[in-house]
Write an enzyme that holds these catalytic residues in place. Structure first.
Site, PDB file in Angstrom:
ATOM      1  N   HIS A   1       0.802  -1.220   0.000  1.00  0.00           N
ATOM      2  CA  HIS A   1       0.000   0.000   0.000  1.00  0.00           C
ATOM      3  C   HIS A   1       0.840   1.278   0.000  1.00  0.00           C
ATOM      4  CE1 HIS A   1      -4.279  -1.570   0.800  1.00  0.00           C
ATOM      5  NE2 HIS A   1      -3.552  -2.511   0.243  1.00  0.00           N
TER       6      HIS A   1
ATOM      7  N   SER B   1      -0.428  -1.149  -6.260  1.00  0.00           N
ATOM      8  CA  SER B   1      -0.127  -2.260  -7.148  1.00  0.00           C
ATOM      9  C   SER B   1       0.661  -1.796  -8.356  1.00  0.00           C
ATOM     10  CB  SER B   1      -1.423  -2.906  -7.638  1.00  0.00           C
ATOM     11  OG  SER B   1      -2.133  -3.443  -6.565  1.00  0.00           O
TER      12      SER B   1
ATOM     13  N   LYS C   1     -14.470  -7.431  -8.691  1.00  0.00           N
ATOM     14  CA  LYS C   1     -13.653  -8.269  -9.570  1.00  0.00           C
ATOM     15  C   LYS C   1     -13.019  -9.423  -8.777  1.00  0.00           C
ATOM     16  CE  LYS C   1     -10.186  -7.941 -13.176  1.00  0.00           C
ATOM     17  NZ  LYS C   1      -9.264  -7.086 -13.920  1.00  0.00           N
ATOM     18  N   ASP C   2     -12.565  -9.115  -7.559  1.00  0.00           N
ATOM     19  CA  ASP C   2     -12.005 -10.181  -6.722  1.00  0.00           C
ATOM     20  C   ASP C   2     -13.087 -11.183  -6.299  1.00  0.00           C
ATOM     21  OD1 ASP C   2      -9.437  -9.284  -6.910  1.00  0.00           O
ATOM     22  OD2 ASP C   2      -9.339  -8.351  -4.937  1.00  0.00           O
TER      23      ASP C   2
ATOM     24  N   GLU D   1       4.883 -33.940  -1.940  1.00  0.00           N
ATOM     25  CA  GLU D   1       3.677 -33.405  -2.560  1.00  0.00           C
ATOM     26  C   GLU D   1       4.061 -32.699  -3.856  1.00  0.00           C
ATOM     27  OE1 GLU D   1       0.607 -34.292  -0.927  1.00  0.00           O
ATOM     28  OE2 GLU D   1       0.281 -32.434   0.163  1.00  0.00           O
TER      29      GLU D   1
HETATM   30  C1  HEM Z   1      -0.454 -22.094   5.689  1.00  0.00           C
HETATM   31  C2  HEM Z   1      -1.503 -22.756   6.055  1.00  0.00           C
HETATM   32  C3  HEM Z   1      -1.556 -24.265   6.126  1.00  0.00           C
HETATM   33  C4  HEM Z   1      -1.082 -25.197   5.230  1.00  0.00           C
HETATM   34  C5  HEM Z   1      -0.392 -24.926   3.872  1.00  0.00           C
HETATM   35  C6  HEM Z   1      -1.392 -26.511   5.763  1.00  0.00           C
HETATM   36  C7  HEM Z   1      -1.085 -27.715   5.147  1.00  0.00           C
HETATM   37  C8  HEM Z   1      -1.422 -28.969   5.627  1.00  0.00           C
HETATM   38  C9  HEM Z   1      -1.230 -30.203   4.933  1.00  0.00           C
HETATM   39  C10 HEM Z   1      -0.615 -30.357   3.527  1.00  0.00           C
HETATM   40  C11 HEM Z   1      -1.709 -31.213   5.721  1.00  0.00           C
HETATM   41  C12 HEM Z   1      -1.777 -32.710   5.384  1.00  0.00           C
HETATM   42  C13 HEM Z   1      -3.162 -33.018   4.887  1.00  0.00           C
HETATM   43  C14 HEM Z   1      -3.343 -34.476   4.615  1.00  0.00           C
HETATM   44  O1  HEM Z   1      -2.701 -34.984   3.689  1.00  0.00           O
HETATM   45  O2  HEM Z   1      -4.119 -35.100   5.320  1.00  0.00           O
HETATM   46  C15 HEM Z   1      -2.181 -30.624   6.936  1.00  0.00           C
HETATM   47  C16 HEM Z   1      -2.729 -31.340   7.999  1.00  0.00           C
HETATM   48  C17 HEM Z   1      -3.183 -30.767   9.172  1.00  0.00           C
HETATM   49  N1  HEM Z   1      -3.231 -29.409   9.466  1.00  0.00           N
HETATM   50 FE1  HEM Z   1      -2.634 -27.906   8.255  1.00  0.00          FE
HETATM   51  N2  HEM Z   1      -2.038 -26.358   6.974  1.00  0.00           N
HETATM   52  C18 HEM Z   1      -2.139 -24.999   7.233  1.00  0.00           C
HETATM   53  C19 HEM Z   1      -2.703 -24.429   8.355  1.00  0.00           C
HETATM   54  C20 HEM Z   1      -3.141 -25.136   9.475  1.00  0.00           C
HETATM   55  C21 HEM Z   1      -3.588 -24.547  10.713  1.00  0.00           C
HETATM   56  C22 HEM Z   1      -3.640 -23.055  10.993  1.00  0.00           C
HETATM   57  C23 HEM Z   1      -3.924 -25.578  11.558  1.00  0.00           C
HETATM   58  C24 HEM Z   1      -4.449 -25.570  12.987  1.00  0.00           C
HETATM   59  C25 HEM Z   1      -4.705 -24.559  13.660  1.00  0.00           C
HETATM   60  C26 HEM Z   1      -3.719 -26.819  10.856  1.00  0.00           C
HETATM   61  C27 HEM Z   1      -3.986 -28.075  11.388  1.00  0.00           C
HETATM   62  C28 HEM Z   1      -3.759 -29.274  10.733  1.00  0.00           C
HETATM   63  C29 HEM Z   1      -4.058 -30.579  11.273  1.00  0.00           C
HETATM   64  C30 HEM Z   1      -4.662 -30.883  12.649  1.00  0.00           C
HETATM   65  C31 HEM Z   1      -3.692 -31.524  10.306  1.00  0.00           C
HETATM   66  C32 HEM Z   1      -3.785 -33.066  10.416  1.00  0.00           C
HETATM   67  C33 HEM Z   1      -5.099 -33.574   9.928  1.00  0.00           C
HETATM   68  C34 HEM Z   1      -5.012 -34.055   8.488  1.00  0.00           C
HETATM   69  O3  HEM Z   1      -3.985 -34.598   8.095  1.00  0.00           O
HETATM   70  O4  HEM Z   1      -6.003 -33.911   7.792  1.00  0.00           O
HETATM   71  N3  HEM Z   1      -3.246 -26.517   9.598  1.00  0.00           N
HETATM   72  N4  HEM Z   1      -2.007 -29.246   6.866  1.00  0.00           N
END
Ligand code: HEM
Lengths: 269, 431
Positions: B213, B217, B241-242, B285
């Site tokens: 900002h 942009s 637009k968004d 991945e």
């Molecule tokens: C930048 C944001 C985030 C990214 C890129 C991300 C990415 C991921 C990925 C790739 C998995 C594996 C999913 C699978 O194959 O099952 C995962 C699982 C998980 N994430 Fe995140 N996550 C993010 C934010 C969060 C936040 C903020 C929380 C909790 C407050 C969270 C809690 C969990 C939990 C509990 C799992 C395990 C359950 C599962 O595998 O489905 N994630 N996350």
């Protein structure tokens, strides 16, 4: 100038989308390349609208209980889940009561055996992996609950595996205690051919050919791996239709809101 | 009672003491934005929304998830089977990770094409690279949480990379693991960090937007706005637009969630982690595949002092770090590739190179493509990746003769319509 820029932006979009698709197809083909090509079967649950065939799931359960359950567990499935296969409560109770569940300890501190009930999970056939391996030439029969999601090809793979037992080619040496299978990675599997024609007698009178049983148990295992498939797809249709509608509305609004700018200068957005 | 007056009175009372409403109005409503942004400019706000989706679904998953090696896999299956709409939360989250990367990669490529990293947006760009690194760390640790075979082995392979550090490498790895292998302490800390890092991301993104900002942009022409006729207020033009972009995004993303939720995952992750059985192909991945290809490209020792493994690790991390230097590697004062006839082609070549790296990363290096070993293709693609930044970009920025730039944003767009500048100025007064 203006049209040039416009067409440049357009072709850039096209390239990028094309490349993205290419990338995805690329990974898909890389995945397929890991094993032998699997024959593709028609499944009732294929496609966007495809759901399970209840009669088929019931037949698949029968094959599992009468054949596979001797070696393979189904640890994520509870008897109560069988309500999804349109059994009524008495039928499920009857199925559960045939299972022997180890429970306890009781008031004397002893473990005891009892009949299965609705909240119980399918019991595993072996006490532990060591016991399982000891009775199966050193290989542990894997739990089947998630099998359909744990292999490339899913149901196609399970069907191919069960129907893929054949004579080994002349130059292929099969080790003692293993069987040749056209679709198992490495072609030597520690599971002897579990199904052959008429291995079960279907309760609904369907002819129990090898192909039919393999198909039914593969469909059943797709349900055990993804029991929420139907809820997911039916909700999905409405969700996608809703957001397509939102797409239309926001597009129209965008056109309208931007119209005064375009009137001014005839520009692209 | 007059509710409207009461609300506006309260708002004024607060705003006088804490000008938060003025701030929001200024930054989200009036915020002057170039009038000529294309749809490539939608991906920034989409990335923000993707993060919100990840945090919302993640917190709800965390309420049901158990970070223990004996229970993690089962707890995820319980979410899938017994938690109300648990399957939806989990598929939203696992596919959300992939879509977050798709959106951010497009956002970065947009920046590369239109020179958004150039003066005066260098800090904005650097913060963007920091965001990318944090995202990668978050996604890597998230992928470990379900504790499937790929979770476990990816964690093992990636943490083991640090053993390449001379002398203290092994000690670092033991420290990262909290033991002598990937085990319960590792899973616990990954969960703690996976919960924490997204909130660090929120903070960095806030500063990223602050820097944005400051100058506003960039735009497809890459020239600065000359006056109010070149800009329009963010609301309603870009809010609508968004919104339209968001709706399209949701159709595609939810299409995967509801109809192909495991398409981008690996089947091995539905097998519980087993430290005694190594999967035949350990692959990360899809969004990490290009880096994985770079890591594996180095199978020779560098100048007899850097062992192959360390070389691969340095280049893999270097492939991101080099982005920090980009604003200084590109000497061309012209931002947009539209006016850079040579750079434009090399941009697409670079993009192609990234796809090739991704394709090589997905395959075992022993294989070959019509007789050309994958390893060799990976090595050449790696060489080109770094060559693009270290040789091609500096060279063309010195040699290239850019096309003449339009004098202002509204000039090229006004030519066709023949309207006066006065008419063009109208939108900004509307605010
Ligand atoms: C930048 C944001 C985030 C990214 C890129 C991300 C990415 C991921 C990925 C790739 C998995 C594996 C999913 C699978 O194959 O099952 C995962 C699982 C998980 N994430 Fe995140 N996550 C993010 C934010 C969060 C936040 C903020 C929380 C909790 C407050 C969270 C809690 C969990 C939990 C509990 C799992 C395990 C359950 C599962 O595998 O489905 N994630 N996350």
């Amino acid at each position: 100038m203006k049209t040039l820029a416009k067409s440049a932006a357009r072709s850039a979009t096209k390239y990028a989308l094309g490349a993205l698709c290419g990338l995805m197809l690329g990974t898909a083909s890389a995945q397929a390349a890991e094993g032998v090509k699997l024959p593709e079967q028609d499944w009732s649950f294929d496609g966007v609208l495809g759901l399970f065939d209840r009669a088929q799931l019931q037949r698949g359960l029968q094959v599992y209980r009468e054949v596979c359950a001797g070696c393979h567990g189904l640890r994520y499935i509870a008897f109560r889940n069988l309500a999804d296969l349109q059994y009524n409560e008495d039928q499920i109770k009857a199925i559960a009561s045939e299972a022997i569940i180890v429970d306890g300890p009781d008031d004397e501190g002893e473990m005891f055996e009892r009949e299965g009930r609705l909240p119980d999970y399918f019991p595993s056939p072996f006490a532990n992996d060591k016991a399982a391996a000891a009775s199966n030439n050193g290989a542990v029969p894997p739990d089947l609950s998630l099998m359909a999601k744990a292999r490339f090809g899913g149901a196609d793979y399970i069907h191919a595996l069960l129907t893929g037992y054949e004579e080994a080619p002349a130059d292929f040496e099969v080790l003692e205690g293993l069987s040749y299978n056209a679709y198992f990675p490495g072609h030597q599997i520690a599971m002897a051919q579990p199904l052959d024609d008429d291995a079960v007698e279907y309760a609904d009178g369907t002819e129990a050919s090898l192909d039919q049983m393999a198909r039914d148990v593969a469909a059943f295992l797709t349900w055990t791996a993804e029991p929420k498939l139907e809820a997911r797809k039916t909700a999905g249709i409405w969700v996608i239709l809703f957001f397509l509608f939102v797409t239309g509305v926001t597009y129209a609004s965008k056109k309208k809101i931007w119209a005064d700018l375009h009137k001014d200068d005839g520009s692209k957005e | 009672m007059n509710w409207k007056a009461m609300i506006s009175g309260t708002v004024e009372w607060i705003d006088y003491r804490l000008p938060i409403f003025t701030f929001m109005n200024h930054e989200l409503t009036e915020y002057p934005t170039p009038r000529n942004l294309s749809y490539w400019w939608n991906f920034g706000s989409l990335a923000g929304i993707a993060l919100v989706i990840m945090i919302a679904t993640g917190i709800m998953l965390a309420m049901q998830y158990t970070p223990h090696v004996d229970h993690a896999f089962d707890s995820v299956e319980r979410i899938m089977r017994d938690v109300n709409s648990g399957w939806l939360l989990r598929y939203l989250h696992s596919n959300g990770g992939s879509f977050f990367f798709i959106v951010v990669y497009i956002h970065i490529l947009r920046g590369l094409y239109y020179g958004s990293y150039k003066k005066p947006r260098e800090i904005l760009w650097i913060l963007g690279v920091v965001i990318l690194i944090l995202m990668m760390a978050t996604a890597f640790m998230g992928y470990v949480l379900p504790w499937g075979q790929m979770s476990f082995w990816a964690a093992t392979v990636i943490t083991n990379l640090f053993s390449a550090v001379p002398i203290i490498g092994e000690a670092i790895v033991t420290w990262l693991w909290g033991g002598f292998s990937v085990d319960n302490p590792t899973l616990n800390r990954f969960f703690a960090l996976h919960y924490l890092l997204p909130f660090v991301l929120v903070g960095v993104i806030f500063v990223h937007l602050w820097a944005l900002h400051r100058f506003g942009s960039n735009n497809p022409l890459g020239i600065d706005a000359k006056g109010p006729q070149d800009k329009i207020p963010f609301h309603p033009y870009y809010t609508i637009k968004d919104s339209f972009g968001l709706a399209v995004f949701l159709v595609v993303y939810l299409g995967f969630v509801f109809f192909a939720p495991n398409y981008m995952g690996h089947p091995d992750n539905y097998i519980p982690a087993n430290p005694l059985s190594t999967p035949p192909h350990i692959v990360p991945e899809w969004y990490f595949l290009p880096y994985y290809a770079i890591l594996r490209a180095i199978d020779f020792n560098f100048l007899w002092i850097v062992p192959a493994k360390l070389g691969g690790v340095i280049l893999m991390f270097g492939s991101i770090m080099i982005l920090f230097l980009l604003p200084w590697l590109d000497r061309s004062p012209v931002r947009s590739a539209r006016f850079r006839p040579i750079y434009k082609w090399f941009f697409w070549l670079f993009f192609l190179d990234c796809l090739i790296l991704g394709w090589i990363g997905a395959n075992s290096p022993d294989g070959n493509f019509h007789g050309i070993p994958f390893l060799l293709i990976g090595q050449l693609a790696t060489l080109y990746y770094f060559g693009h930044f270290l040789v091609v970009i500096p060279a063309i920025s010195l040699l290239e003769r850019p096309k003449p730039l339009p004098t202002s944003i509204s000039q090229p767009v006004l030519q066709g319509g023949g309207a006066t500048a006065g008419a063009g100025a109208k939108p900004m007064e509307k605010a």
